[in-house]
Design an enzyme around this catalytic site. Structure first.
Site, mmCIF file in Angstrom:
data_model
loop_
_atom_site.group_PDB
_atom_site.id
_atom_site.type_symbol
_atom_site.label_atom_id
_atom_site.label_comp_id
_atom_site.label_asym_id
_atom_site.label_seq_id
_atom_site.Cartn_x
_atom_site.Cartn_y
_atom_site.Cartn_z
ATOM 1 N N GLN A 67 -4.460 2.838 -4.994
ATOM 2 C CA GLN A 67 -3.636 3.722 -4.171
ATOM 3 C C GLN A 67 -3.543 5.105 -4.809
ATOM 4 O O GLN A 67 -3.537 6.126 -4.127
ATOM 5 C CB GLN A 67 -2.233 3.125 -3.990
ATOM 6 C CG GLN A 67 -1.363 3.861 -2.976
ATOM 7 C CD GLN A 67 -1.908 3.759 -1.562
ATOM 8 O OE1 GLN A 67 -2.451 2.722 -1.173
ATOM 9 N NE2 GLN A 67 -1.788 4.834 -0.795
ATOM 10 N N ALA A 84 0.243 6.995 1.289
ATOM 11 C CA ALA A 84 1.412 6.568 0.518
ATOM 12 C C ALA A 84 1.215 6.961 -0.940
ATOM 13 O O ALA A 84 0.106 6.870 -1.477
ATOM 14 C CB ALA A 84 1.583 5.068 0.645
ATOM 15 N N SER A 130 3.064 1.935 -1.314
ATOM 16 C CA SER A 130 2.303 1.310 -0.226
ATOM 17 C C SER A 130 2.667 -0.162 -0.117
ATOM 18 O O SER A 130 2.697 -0.889 -1.115
ATOM 19 C CB SER A 130 0.800 1.425 -0.482
ATOM 20 O OG SER A 130 0.105 0.611 0.451
ATOM 21 N N HIS A 170 0.868 -2.308 1.027
ATOM 22 C CA HIS A 170 -0.324 -3.102 0.708
ATOM 23 C C HIS A 170 -0.313 -3.568 -0.747
ATOM 24 O O HIS A 170 -0.953 -4.553 -1.087
ATOM 25 C CB HIS A 170 -1.590 -2.295 1.015
ATOM 26 C CG HIS A 170 -1.893 -2.230 2.486
ATOM 27 N ND1 HIS A 170 -2.530 -3.235 3.158
ATOM 28 C CD2 HIS A 170 -1.599 -1.288 3.419
ATOM 29 C CE1 HIS A 170 -2.646 -2.922 4.442
ATOM 30 N NE2 HIS A 170 -2.080 -1.737 4.634
ATOM 31 N N HIS A 223 -0.929 -3.092 11.542
ATOM 32 C CA HIS A 223 -0.421 -3.386 10.196
ATOM 33 C C HIS A 223 0.605 -4.521 10.264
ATOM 34 O O HIS A 223 1.725 -4.343 10.738
ATOM 35 C CB HIS A 223 0.209 -2.122 9.594
ATOM 36 C CG HIS A 223 0.780 -2.314 8.215
ATOM 37 N ND1 HIS A 223 0.194 -1.805 7.077
ATOM 38 C CD2 HIS A 223 1.888 -2.972 7.792
ATOM 39 C CE1 HIS A 223 0.924 -2.128 6.013
ATOM 40 N NE2 HIS A 223 1.972 -2.840 6.427
ATOM 41 N N GLU A 231 1.806 1.737 13.938
ATOM 42 C CA GLU A 231 0.599 1.073 13.425
ATOM 43 C C GLU A 231 0.547 -0.350 13.965
ATOM 44 O O GLU A 231 0.964 -1.293 13.290
ATOM 45 C CB GLU A 231 0.595 1.053 11.885
ATOM 46 C CG GLU A 231 0.435 2.423 11.247
ATOM 47 C CD GLU A 231 0.119 2.350 9.747
ATOM 48 O OE1 GLU A 231 -0.017 1.231 9.216
ATOM 49 O OE2 GLU A 231 0.012 3.417 9.124
HETATM 50 ZN ZN LIG Z 1 -1.739 -1.186 6.628
#
Ligand SMILES: [Zn+2]
Length: 288
Positions: A173, A194, A199, A201, A260, A257
């Protein structure tokens, strides 16, 4: 005869009157006795009542003391909680105290602790866009199993999904963010990427999912595909939420999103789906 009878009558009446008077006299005594007893009882009762009152006052005082103790404890707990929540990094971002919780909230104001790595990353057994061995195929174990369940339900209902991007490390990231800053400036980077540590993720609980026919479509129009629509209505059945819903940008800090997915567990996901909330709203981290 009449005179004698009269005498009897008079003396009889006299005796009767005396008897009545006597009875009345006695009666008054009896009544006054029982009145006294009642009075005594009442006094005893009022004494008892006073004792009860005293006991109640004592109890109230005890209760107040214990209430005060409870309040003090509560304040301490709240202070501790606030202190924990308010641990911030050098940029003023809150450092989340529960990075390993499946309910953790990471956003532009709440970051993961320095160097955080999820403890149990695995590759879910689903169709992927990324090649074998790519770290972005990883998710935390519980989330990975849930993703397999989601893809299985989808397949049964004629929906073909493909997993695009899951776990992203702090370092990865950081590279993405720094590249964006170099290329477009910090303001633009902050809007579209991000900062490292912020993030979702990086939690290992998120996965970007696309239609297997149109893998490249990670954009809001994904909601117009059968897959996007299906995810919107069914992701909660396997414990996922659409983390950045349409119209909640000011709450989540992200544009819509529809691709996501964030794993939070079936119970929470179902509740959030039913109430059409964001994670921030559900946990009271957003005040309108
Ligand atoms: Zn995402």
């Amino acid at each position: 005869m009449l005179n004698r009878n009269k005498k009897w009558l008079i003396s009889g009446s006299f005796i009767f009157v005396v008897l009545i008077a006597g009875c009345e006299q006695l009666g008054i005594d009896w009544n006054s006795n029982s009145n006294n007893e009642q009075e005594n009882q009442q006094i005893e009762e009022s004494v008892n009542n006073e004792e009860t009152l005293n006991r109640e006052v004592e109890q109230d005082e005890n209760n107040e003391v214990s209430r005060e103790e409870t309040d003090t404890n509560k304040e301490e707990t709240e202070e501790e909680a606030i202190e924990t929540v308010l641990q911030r990094d050098e940029n003023g971002l809150v450092i989340v105290p529960n990075p390993e919780s499946i309910e953790v909230i990471v956003n532009k104001e709440r970051r993961l602790p320095e160097g955080y790595e999820p403890p149990d990353l695995v590759e879910p057994d689903v169709e992927f866009h990324a090649g074998e061995g790519d770290p972005k195929r990883q998710m935390r174990q519980e989330a990975a199993h849930a993703l397999e369940e989601l893809f299985a339900i989808a397949e049964k209902e004629g929906i073909e999904l493909v997993a695009v991007s899951g776990y992203r490390s702090y370092n990865r990231q950081e590279v993405i963010y720094n590249n964006s800053v170099e290329k477009n400036g910090e303001e633009h980077a902050n809007q579209y990427s991000a900062k490292p540590g912020t993030s979702e993720h990086q939690t290992g609980l998120a996965m970007d999912v696309a239609s297997s026919q149109r893998v490249s479509v990670l954009e809001p129009s994904f909601i117009d595909t059968d897959e996007g629509q299906w995810l919107d209505e069914n992701a909660h059945r396997a414990g996922f939420i659409i983390r950045y819903p349409d119209g909640k940008e000011n709450i989540t800090g992200y544009n819509y999103e529809p691709w996501h997915l964030r794993y939070v567990g079936k119970e929470l996901a179902t509740e959030i789906y039913k109430q059409q909330l964001t994670l921030e709203e559900f946990f009271g981290l957003f005040n309108e």
